[in-house]
Design a protein around this motif. Structure first.
Motif: not given
Length: 384
Positions: A93-95, A100-101, A181-184
């Motif tokens: 997730i962190v990666e 994404r950023y 995106y992160i939430l998904c």
């Protein structure tokens, strides 16, 4: 093409992105120069163009429809990626967050810098052009301030992910693309293997829509479609039977009809959509999201639609769609507006607007291609 590529690459989704990118450009042109095609308040005097604001023809000029397609596609591809890549773990997730950023910020920051430079150099003409366009207020809402280095840097690296951009209006969607995106990924990685994951997806989507924004609905609609297609056989008894029923041609045509009806909802609930007025707080973007989801499902189930959307021109436009989305705005505020002002002195309104638009299109295309080649093509952190 190797087996892994065949498994992960869906060219028709790139083609769909390409179609939607063109829709956004057309939408912004219409909003400024022919607002009667988009806003009901401009469509009171009648005329053929007003049909776009009152009927399903809205699907051709309503940029929010394209935005909802982008959101649904993101949710779909995230869930699909998690399902097909069994090696993925929550520790990623962190990666994904970092990737994404940078995936979003590089092109966006370039577009913002481009817009900043046009302001500094005095080659933005939209404020003057606004005096002659049918929709005078729209242009006046953007870049009507003194640019500074502080607000430039803030807009490039921070503002994008918490509120709308000061410089590039269309980039308001990035905060939803980033957090959605992160939430998904959080929801899919934590739930995609459990039996009752559909319930988790629905509850998570409902929570995101009620506590954050209804714009997050599209992401979870995309998740549900991907889960249904790629691992519906592992669902509960109800979903097993529904997955079988969904293969029938009748179901396909019902989904296609309903999808087009919902996705083509105008910017206000016109007569064909008046039934939805009875549902409190229901806005057209939510209908667009459900419509986009149904149409995406139909695309995934139709070889014919996949063949059309896999045309190399559409696929290429899909590859550069993010650059098109980010770059077209500063060109619209500078080159297109300047050409409109120049032509306005010697030509009719329609000839001036259309000439400026069609001359600007190849410029947008070329700059977007250069942006993709320099900023996107070799990015190893491209997530999907």
């Amino acid at each position: 093409m190797n087996a892994k590529k065949r498994k992960t690459h869906l060219p028709y989704l790139e083609g769909l992105r390409g179609v939607m990118a063109v829709n956004v450009i057309l939408s912004h042109f219409v909003i400024v120069y022919y607002p009667e095609m988009y806003f009901p308040e401009y469509a009171q005097d009648g005329g053929l163009l007003t049909l776009f604001a009152k009927t399903p023809l809205s699907i051709f000029v309503n940029g929010n429809i394209a935005v909802q397609f982008f959101f649904v596609l993101t949710g779909f591809l995230v869930c699909r990626s998690v399902i097909l890549n069994d090696a993925e773990r929550p520790s990623l997730i962190v990666e994904k967050f970092i990737n994404r950023y940078f995936r979003l910020v590089v092109v966006a920051a370039t577009s913002i810098l481009f817009t900043f430079l046009t302001m500094i150099l005095g080659i933005q003409h939209h404020l003057d052009a606004a005096l002659f366009t049918k929709n005078r207020s729209f242009f006046l809402d953007y870049c009507n301030f003194k640019p500074t280095l502080f607000n430039l840097l803030y807009d490039m690296f921070v503002c994008l992910f918490i509120q709308k951009s000061l410089y590039v209006g269309p980039l308001w969607t990035l905060r939803y693309e980033f957090w959605g995106y992160i939430l998904c990924y959080v929801v899919c990685l934590s739930s995609c293997k459990i039996k009752w994951r559909t319930i988790v997806y629905l509850l998570s989507g409902l929570l995101a829509c009620t506590q954050l924004s209804t714009d997050y609905a599209g992401f979870f609609i995309g998740i549900l479609i991907a889960d249904h297609i790629y691992q519906g056989k592992n669902n509960s008894h109800f979903l097993k039977s529904s997955n079988t029923a969904a293969q029938s041609k009748l179901t396909f045509y019902i989904c296609a009809t309903a999808g087009f009806y919902l996705a083509a909802c105008p910017s206000y609930l016109a007569p064909l959509y008046s039934v939805w007025k009875h549902i409190p707080s229901l806005e057209p973007p939510l209908l667009h999201a459900f419509g986009a989801g149904l149409l995406l499902y139909c695309v995934c189930r139709s070889d014919c639609l996949q063949t059309v959307l896999s045309h190399r021109i559409l696929v290429w436009l899909g590859k550069i769609s993010y650059s098109i989305y980010a770059i077209h705005w500063p060109i619209m505020l500078s080159l297109e507006s300047g050409l409109f002002l120049l032509f306005q002195r010697h030509m009719t309104y329609d000839a001036s607007a259309l000439s400026a638009f069609f001359i600007s299109l190849p410029v947008i295309y070329v700059v977007s291609c250069i942006s993709w080649l320099i900023l996107e093509r070799n990015r190893k952190y491209y997530p999907l």
